[in-house]
Design a protein around this motif. Structure first.
Motif, PDB file in Angstrom:
ATOM      1  N   ARG A 199       0.835  -1.204  -0.060  1.00  0.00           N
ATOM      2  CA  ARG A 199      -0.247  -0.088   0.210  1.00  0.00           C
ATOM      3  C   ARG A 199       0.819   1.164  -0.054  1.00  0.00           C
TER       4      ARG A 199
ATOM      5  N   THR B 207       0.022   9.299  -5.838  1.00  0.00           N
ATOM      6  CA  THR B 207       0.194  10.637  -5.454  1.00  0.00           C
ATOM      7  C   THR B 207       1.665  11.357  -5.458  1.00  0.00           C
TER       8      THR B 207
ATOM      9  N   LEU C 299       3.182   7.737   2.336  1.00  0.00           N
ATOM     10  CA  LEU C 299       2.243   7.259   3.434  1.00  0.00           C
ATOM     11  C   LEU C 299       3.092   7.037   4.788  1.00  0.00           C
TER      12      LEU C 299
ATOM     13  N   HIS D 210       0.291   4.010  -2.834  1.00  0.00           N
ATOM     14  CA  HIS D 210       0.166   5.416  -2.630  1.00  0.00           C
ATOM     15  C   HIS D 210       1.068   6.392  -3.148  1.00  0.00           C
TER      16      HIS D 210
END
Ligand SMILES: Cc1cc2nc3c(=O)[nH]c(=O)nc-3n(C[C@H](O)[C@H](O)[C@H](O)COP(=O)(O)O)c2cc1C
Length: 333
Positions: A235, A243, A247, A239
């Motif tokens: 994840r 973006t 994270l 992320h």
């Protein structure tokens, strides 16, 4: 990226790792963002399928995500039969192992030893592809040794004979795990075929993931050792790719819940005796990783304390002792 008709929901794939990517770990990584999790390799020799180890590796029904099952062997008919049996048991993708560097495997002309025999590679791919009506993928290294790097030749054979996606670990067999992954070779392989190519080797951070994707032009990346004790890496990379920002590391309470649930799933999947043993290596990786990656945690916990917890944990023999030790460990922060 698509593998046959399967659309992956992330460009980040969990690499097959024998003794590690069992059903509990694959499920966990898929929950934490892996687009696909490939099973541990399964020998194509039916004589070994009756062992406890193979029986557990052949359970595909309850697996999370898209069920990709890796087979290893040298005989085209045997591999074709193994592919068919696993497809009948619920595999949705068959992956052929031509990357394993282990002497035990290579001695039988399986794994990466096949890279020295392009004609046999072609026969194997043709037999497996003809045996099943699900997508067949291939995992290779860049060649057998520095002087015989033939990844491009193998990639073309793969594409011409029905392989729908190719994962490349950027090392030769003779490199084993030494040195650095050759992203230039992966880039050259990607440029030589039109099927999707997955880049693999030494990807341990979101920044490195982006760098490897950009450098090689690969359609996806595959993570092995970087996910040990850190399944949330999927994840984190998803992320970052989406973006461009990082994270936050998972909180200690989330890590606690991931570790405890993982350990309980291992106990349940393998039974008490073997489950306790599998839990030891994962817990050891989790603790090591917490020290290295979680800043808040490492302020109050040193490498030496980590070592001593691991040595105590490795001496515990029952499931209840392991769970209690983990609860006491996390209560300490
Ligand atoms: C413990 C271990 C077991 C592995 N088992 C397999 C396997 O069963 N099949 C396979 O194709 N590769 C296997 N590999 C290789 C990984 O899939 C991957 O190609 C390699 O670790 C490089 O990726 P990494 O740098 O992200 O770890 C294994 C690697 C490790 C460390």
């Amino acid at each position: 990226m698509k593998i046959g008709s399967y659309q992956l929901n992330s460009q980040v794939i969990l690499a097959p790792m024998a003794g590690i990517t069992d059903q509990p770990f694959r499920q966990l990584c898929c929950r934490l963002g892996a687009g696909l999790a490939v099973s541990e390799m399964l020998s194509s020799n039916p004589k070994v399928w009756d062992t406890d180890k193979s029986k557990l590796r052949m359970l595909h029904g309850d697996s999370a995500g898209i069920r990709s099952v890796q087979i290893a062997g040298s005989c085209p008919d045997e591999l074709a039969f193994a592919a068919k049996v696993n497809a009948d048991n619920g595999a949705q993708i068959i992956d052929i192992n031509m990357g394993c560097p282990a002497k035990k495997v290579n001695k039988k002309l399986a794994g990466s030893a096949l890279l020295r025999e392009p004609a046999q590679v072609e026969r194997i791919i043709q037999s497996v592809v003809a045996a099943v009506d699900i997508p067949v993928t291939l995992k290779i290294r860049t060649g057998w040794c520095e002087d015989t790097r033939n990844g491009i030749e193998i990639a073309k054979i793969a594409q011409d004979n029905g392989i729908v996606s190719l994962a490349v670990h950027g090392r030769t067999r003779n490199d084993f795990y030494k040195g650095h992954a050759e992203y230039n070779t992966i880039k050259a392989i990607k440029a030589s075929v039109s099927i999707p190519v997955v880049a693999n080797g030494d990807i341990t951070s979101p920044e490195k993931a982006l760098q490897v994707l950009n450098h090689t032009g690969a359609d996806a990346i595959m993570i092995g050792r970087g996910a040990q004790g850190r399944p949330w890496i999927f994840r984190e990379i998803n992320h970052f790719l989406a973006t461009g920002t990082k994270l936050d590391a998972p909180s200690l309470s989330e890590v606690r819940s991931i570790v405890l649930n993982h350990v309980m799933e291992l106990h349940q999947f393998y039974g008490d005796f073997t489950g306790v043993r599998f839990a030891r290596k994962h817990v050891s990786w989790y603790v090591q990783n917490l020290i290295v990656t979680n800043e808040g945690f490492s302020e109050s916990f040193t490498l030496d304390q980590g070592k001593s917890f691991r040595s105590i944990f490795n001496g515990l023999e029952s499931t209840s002792e392991q769970l209690e030790a983990l609860n006491v460990f996390f209560d300490g922060f």
